[in-house]
Design a protein around this motif. Structure first.
Motif, PDB file in Angstrom:
ATOM      1  N   GLU A 106     -35.709 -35.562 -44.594  1.00 47.37           N
ATOM      2  CA  GLU A 106     -36.183 -37.187 -44.778  1.00 47.37           C
ATOM      3  C   GLU A 106     -34.971 -37.843 -44.906  1.00 47.37           C
ATOM      4  OE1 GLU A 106     -39.705 -38.911 -47.483  1.00 47.37           O
ATOM      5  OE2 GLU A 106     -38.960 -37.341 -48.188  1.00 47.37           O
ATOM      6  N   ILE A 107     -33.901 -37.316 -45.746  1.00 44.38           N
ATOM      7  CA  ILE A 107     -32.700 -38.515 -45.810  1.00 44.38           C
ATOM      8  C   ILE A 107     -32.025 -38.617 -44.707  1.00 44.38           C
ATOM      9  CG2 ILE A 107     -30.540 -38.280 -46.969  1.00 44.38           C
ATOM     10  CD1 ILE A 107     -31.676 -36.925 -49.280  1.00 44.38           C
ATOM     11  N   GLY A 155     -40.888 -39.566 -29.686  1.00 41.89           N
ATOM     12  CA  GLY A 155     -41.964 -39.584 -30.355  1.00 41.89           C
ATOM     13  C   GLY A 155     -42.104 -38.599 -31.331  1.00 41.89           C
ATOM     14  N   CYS A 156     -41.572 -37.298 -31.041  1.00 44.62           N
ATOM     15  CA  CYS A 156     -41.531 -36.219 -31.885  1.00 44.62           C
ATOM     16  C   CYS A 156     -40.658 -36.524 -33.194  1.00 44.62           C
ATOM     17  CB  CYS A 156     -41.075 -35.167 -31.415  1.00 44.62           C
ATOM     18  SG  CYS A 156     -41.939 -34.380 -29.905  1.00 44.62           S
ATOM     19  N   ILE A 157     -39.684 -37.094 -32.995  1.00 44.30           N
ATOM     20  CA  ILE A 157     -38.954 -37.656 -34.283  1.00 44.30           C
ATOM     21  C   ILE A 157     -39.725 -38.501 -35.270  1.00 44.30           C
ATOM     22  CG2 ILE A 157     -36.904 -39.002 -35.063  1.00 44.30           C
ATOM     23  CD1 ILE A 157     -35.157 -37.746 -32.624  1.00 44.30           C
ATOM     24  N   GLY A 158     -40.566 -39.612 -34.437  1.00 45.91           N
ATOM     25  CA  GLY A 158     -41.286 -40.318 -35.043  1.00 45.91           C
ATOM     26  C   GLY A 158     -42.468 -39.728 -35.740  1.00 45.91           C
ATOM     27  N   LEU A 159     -43.091 -38.628 -35.107  1.00 46.75           N
ATOM     28  CA  LEU A 159     -43.939 -37.815 -35.865  1.00 46.75           C
ATOM     29  C   LEU A 159     -43.550 -37.151 -37.107  1.00 46.75           C
ATOM     30  CD1 LEU A 159     -46.129 -36.242 -33.064  1.00 46.75           C
ATOM     31  CD2 LEU A 159     -46.867 -37.582 -34.785  1.00 46.75           C
ATOM     32  N   VAL A 160     -42.218 -36.713 -37.038  1.00 47.78           N
ATOM     33  CA  VAL A 160     -41.667 -35.946 -38.115  1.00 47.78           C
ATOM     34  C   VAL A 160     -41.507 -36.828 -39.262  1.00 47.78           C
ATOM     35  CG1 VAL A 160     -39.487 -34.897 -39.052  1.00 47.78           C
ATOM     36  CG2 VAL A 160     -40.537 -34.106 -36.803  1.00 47.78           C
ATOM     37  N   GLN A 161     -41.120 -38.061 -38.844  1.00 45.18           N
ATOM     38  CA  GLN A 161     -40.893 -39.184 -39.804  1.00 45.18           C
ATOM     39  C   GLN A 161     -42.126 -39.401 -40.610  1.00 45.18           C
ATOM     40  OE1 GLN A 161     -38.874 -41.867 -37.200  1.00 45.18           O
ATOM     41  NE2 GLN A 161     -37.109 -41.742 -38.654  1.00 45.18           N
ATOM     42  N   TYR A 162     -43.174 -39.632 -39.779  1.00 45.46           N
ATOM     43  CA  TYR A 162     -44.535 -40.030 -40.286  1.00 45.46           C
ATOM     44  C   TYR A 162     -45.173 -38.851 -41.369  1.00 45.46           C
ATOM     45  CZ  TYR A 162     -49.590 -39.570 -40.318  1.00 45.46           C
ATOM     46  OH  TYR A 162     -51.177 -39.599 -40.750  1.00 45.46           O
ATOM     47  N   TRP A 163     -44.783 -37.772 -40.826  1.00 48.12           N
ATOM     48  CA  TRP A 163     -45.231 -36.525 -41.591  1.00 48.12           C
ATOM     49  C   TRP A 163     -44.487 -36.550 -43.031  1.00 48.12           C
ATOM     50  CZ3 TRP A 163     -43.337 -30.924 -41.202  1.00 48.12           C
ATOM     51  CH2 TRP A 163     -44.397 -29.979 -41.982  1.00 48.12           C
ATOM     52  N   LEU A 164     -43.228 -36.739 -43.071  1.00 49.69           N
ATOM     53  CA  LEU A 164     -42.478 -36.919 -44.179  1.00 49.69           C
ATOM     54  C   LEU A 164     -43.015 -37.931 -45.005  1.00 49.69           C
ATOM     55  CD1 LEU A 164     -39.140 -35.976 -42.665  1.00 49.69           C
ATOM     56  CD2 LEU A 164     -40.154 -34.410 -44.270  1.00 49.69           C
ATOM     57  N   THR A 166     -45.551 -39.327 -45.463  1.00 49.02           N
ATOM     58  CA  THR A 166     -47.045 -39.227 -45.854  1.00 49.02           C
ATOM     59  C   THR A 166     -47.104 -38.151 -46.695  1.00 49.02           C
ATOM     60  OG1 THR A 166     -47.672 -38.001 -43.672  1.00 49.02           O
ATOM     61  CG2 THR A 166     -47.984 -40.637 -43.987  1.00 49.02           C
ATOM     62  N   GLY A 167     -45.815 -37.359 -47.073  1.00 42.64           N
ATOM     63  CA  GLY A 167     -46.074 -36.371 -47.960  1.00 42.64           C
ATOM     64  C   GLY A 167     -46.476 -34.852 -47.358  1.00 42.64           C
ATOM     65  N   LEU A 168     -46.338 -34.534 -46.332  1.00 41.60           N
ATOM     66  CA  LEU A 168     -46.584 -33.271 -45.748  1.00 41.60           C
ATOM     67  C   LEU A 168     -47.847 -32.777 -45.711  1.00 41.60           C
ATOM     68  CD1 LEU A 168     -43.167 -31.786 -46.677  1.00 41.60           C
ATOM     69  CD2 LEU A 168     -43.512 -32.685 -44.361  1.00 41.60           C
ATOM     70  N   LYS A 169     -48.868 -33.588 -45.605  1.00 43.29           N
ATOM     71  CA  LYS A 169     -50.056 -33.299 -45.883  1.00 43.29           C
ATOM     72  C   LYS A 169     -50.678 -32.354 -44.954  1.00 43.29           C
ATOM     73  CE  LYS A 169     -51.134 -37.730 -47.799  1.00 43.29           C
ATOM     74  NZ  LYS A 169     -51.813 -39.131 -47.554  1.00 43.29           N
ATOM     75  N   GLU A 170     -50.293 -32.305 -43.650  1.00 41.80           N
ATOM     76  CA  GLU A 170     -50.672 -31.332 -42.583  1.00 41.80           C
ATOM     77  C   GLU A 170     -49.667 -30.273 -42.773  1.00 41.80           C
ATOM     78  OE1 GLU A 170     -51.552 -35.619 -41.508  1.00 41.80           O
ATOM     79  OE2 GLU A 170     -50.114 -34.624 -42.009  1.00 41.80           O
ATOM     80  N   THR A 171     -50.255 -29.117 -42.162  1.00 37.72           N
ATOM     81  CA  THR A 171     -49.505 -27.908 -42.139  1.00 37.72           C
ATOM     82  C   THR A 171     -48.674 -28.120 -40.781  1.00 37.72           C
ATOM     83  OG1 THR A 171     -51.238 -26.848 -40.678  1.00 37.72           O
ATOM     84  CG2 THR A 171     -51.273 -26.582 -43.187  1.00 37.72           C
TER      85      THR A 171
END
Length: 196
Positions: A106-107, A155-164, A166-171
């Motif tokens: 995340e950092i 796009g994959c990096i963007g998804l990782v950023q989104y996931w981080l 939003t608090g890693l809600k999805e597995t």
């Protein structure tokens, strides 16, 4: 003689310093972190720090290198056929690595992150995958494939950023399925649950 395994105390010290560095990087830029505040937070003396690292930048660089090596090993154990047949398996491993290192990643991907680290990861993927993937996907147009590849990686990096963010809600498995869904079916069919 082989290389001796790293002593357990050394691993513990390095882990403490890494965790304190991550904590401080949440508050300030790396150039604003001193060895003294890092060692005070880790409850270590400065001499111990200098046994392992030249300075704070060296600690960050070695921390990034360890993460990059983990990622490299993960990517290199799969070939392009794996990606074509069932990409979610590979992405599940990638998202699991992200999950296990969420604070650091995340950092690195954040506002005060290290763009060089991101670019090194992209280059690693490019070197490993571009030639193999072009053969599997039978694309004779290197420029078009290169553009597609850049789009997918960004796009994959963007998804990782989104996931981080939003608090890693999805597995990791759910994120892997979502990534596979977007890559193979596109965003236009997201009314179907992509996590299934």
């Amino acid at each position: 003689m082989g290389i001796e395994p790293v002593d357990r105390r050394v691993r513990k010290t390095r882990r403490q310093l890494r965790e304190c560095l991550i904590t401080l990087l949440k508050e300030k830029k790396v150039q604003d972190i001193t060895v003294r505040e890092l060692t005070d937070m880790a409850d270590l003396n400065r001499g111990t720090f200098y046994l392992h690292y030249k300075d704070v930048f060296d600690l960050l660089e070695k921390t990034e290198a360890e993460l990059q090596e983990d990622f490299n090993q993960l990517v290199c154990k799969h070939d392009a056929v794996d990606l074509k047949q069932r990409p979610s398996v590979i992405f599940n491993e990638i998202y699991s690595l992200v999950y296990d290192n969420a604070d650091l990643i995340e950092i690195l991907l954040g506002e005060n992150g290290d763009l060089n680290f991101v670019n090194r990861l992209k280059q690693l993927i490019r070197e490993k995958c571009l030639k193999d993937w072009m053969e599997v996907f039978r694309s004779g147009n290197a420029a078009a494939f290169d553009a597609f590849f850049s789009f997918i990686v960004s796009g994959c990096i963007g998804l990782v950023q989104y996931w981080l963010q939003t608090g890693l809600k999805e597995t990791p498995e759910q994120m892997a399925k979502l990534t596979e869904h977007i890559i193979t079916k596109g965003i236009g069919v997201l009314e179907i649950d992509p996590y299934v």
